[in-house]
Write an enzyme that holds these catalytic residues in place. Sequence first.
Site, short mmCIF file in Angstrom:
data_model
loop_
_atom_site.label_atom_id
_atom_site.label_comp_id
_atom_site.label_asym_id
_atom_site.label_seq_id
_atom_site.Cartn_x
_atom_site.Cartn_y
_atom_site.Cartn_z
N TRP A 21 7.32 -36.61 -62.76
CA TRP A 21 8.29 -37.29 -61.89
C TRP A 21 7.96 -37.07 -60.42
O TRP A 21 7.59 -35.97 -60.03
CB TRP A 21 9.71 -36.79 -62.20
CG TRP A 21 10.78 -37.43 -61.38
CD1 TRP A 21 10.98 -38.77 -61.18
CD2 TRP A 21 11.84 -36.77 -60.67
NE1 TRP A 21 12.08 -38.97 -60.39
CE2 TRP A 21 12.62 -37.77 -60.06
CE3 TRP A 21 12.18 -35.42 -60.48
CZ2 TRP A 21 13.74 -37.47 -59.28
CZ3 TRP A 21 13.29 -35.13 -59.71
CH2 TRP A 21 14.06 -36.14 -59.11
N ASP A 49 5.55 -33.78 -69.47
CA ASP A 49 6.63 -34.77 -69.55
C ASP A 49 6.36 -35.97 -68.64
O ASP A 49 5.85 -35.83 -67.52
CB ASP A 49 7.95 -34.11 -69.14
CG ASP A 49 9.13 -35.05 -69.26
OD1 ASP A 49 9.51 -35.41 -70.38
OD2 ASP A 49 9.67 -35.45 -68.21
N TYR A 54 8.52 -43.80 -64.23
CA TYR A 54 7.89 -43.03 -63.16
C TYR A 54 6.76 -43.84 -62.53
O TYR A 54 5.78 -44.20 -63.19
CB TYR A 54 7.34 -41.70 -63.67
CG TYR A 54 8.40 -40.72 -64.14
CD1 TYR A 54 9.76 -40.91 -63.88
CD2 TYR A 54 8.04 -39.58 -64.87
CE1 TYR A 54 10.71 -40.01 -64.32
CE2 TYR A 54 8.99 -38.66 -65.31
CZ TYR A 54 10.33 -38.89 -65.04
OH TYR A 54 11.27 -38.00 -65.48
N SER A 152 18.38 -37.88 -72.65
CA SER A 152 18.32 -37.31 -71.31
C SER A 152 19.56 -37.75 -70.53
O SER A 152 19.82 -38.95 -70.40
CB SER A 152 17.06 -37.75 -70.57
OG SER A 152 17.02 -37.16 -69.28
N ARG A 229 8.91 -33.89 -50.97
CA ARG A 229 9.42 -35.12 -51.58
C ARG A 229 10.55 -35.74 -50.76
O ARG A 229 10.75 -36.94 -50.79
CB ARG A 229 9.87 -34.87 -53.02
CG ARG A 229 11.18 -34.17 -53.22
CD ARG A 229 11.58 -34.14 -54.67
NE ARG A 229 10.47 -33.70 -55.51
CZ ARG A 229 10.59 -33.44 -56.81
NH1 ARG A 229 11.76 -33.55 -57.40
NH2 ARG A 229 9.56 -33.05 -57.53
N ASN A 295 4.57 -21.08 -59.39
CA ASN A 295 5.65 -21.37 -60.34
C ASN A 295 5.46 -20.61 -61.65
O ASN A 295 6.43 -20.10 -62.23
CB ASN A 295 5.71 -22.87 -60.64
CG ASN A 295 6.25 -23.70 -59.49
OD1 ASN A 295 6.84 -23.16 -58.56
ND2 ASN A 295 6.04 -25.00 -59.54
#
Length: 328
Positions: A21, A49, A54, A152, A229, A295
Amino acid sequence: MQYKNLGRSGLKVSQLSYGAWVSFGNQVDAKEAKSLLQCCRDHGVNFFDNAEVYANGRAEEIMGQAIRELGWKRSDIVVSTKIFWGGPGPNDKGLSRKHIIEGTKASLKRLEMDYVDVIYCHRPDISTPIEETVRAMNYVIDHGWAFYWGTSEWSAQQITEAWAVAERLDLIGPIVEQPEYNLFSRHKVESEYLPLYSNYGLGLTTWSPLASGVLTGKYSKGVIPSDSRFAIENYKNLANRSLVDDVLRKVNGLKPIADELHVPLAQLAIAWCASNPNVSSVITGATKESQIQENMKAIDVIPLLTPEIMEKIEAVVQTKPKRQESYR
């Protein structure tokens, strides 16, 4: 990396995963995607994912091309996509039998794959009977285009209705839900869905653990970095909603807790999400290898989240949802 069962299913997914995404097709091309995906694999990530919406399908194309060029063994990875927004036509969106089947085939073509492991209904469709959607998702599974299906951002009631239809018709129900979950968005995961975990063995693959980057602390001074973003035109409204004084004050209040553990704030926030036993996988996003490397260190932070530390976090954010009486 730790691997957890996706809900009550036998499918094992990495506790931290990677989603396309925003990044793929908007900030990242196929060459960059290859290095990002390989970096994830090097850290033990097996779950990736995507969604038909997207970058208007471009994200699936980039992921598919990258995986093909990397030469990965298909059975080593878990790939998911989501169906709902497939185009401008009246039948290009929603969860009708027509769009689920046509949308799934189109996604597989873009991904250059024979199947995805998990396919989600990207949003609930109030204009289509749930029975039609449940039957169509089972058709997709029966044809081998997906192994499992999920939802979702559905409500607990809608998921319950889907399971009621599946059980009545002796079909497969949704085994996973993909909700937003972070320190500022908790109600569904910690309150609304509580009966679903025991009743249906529902798993969760949660998104936005960093609240679109707010929980990294990089926006704390109210300045938006040019490579973030929130600097993208399509996401400026999200920035206006997210970067409010109360939220930024709480983010600043979390920093001393992260400092106490000698970890960056982002790792603390991701580890906090992953520590919830009902979360099968936390979907992370990144446009740089360095972000992935940082991360992934969140896995090592999870054992540091003692009850005392969790109480300190709670005292700062004060976002714990009140449980409804019937759920106790």
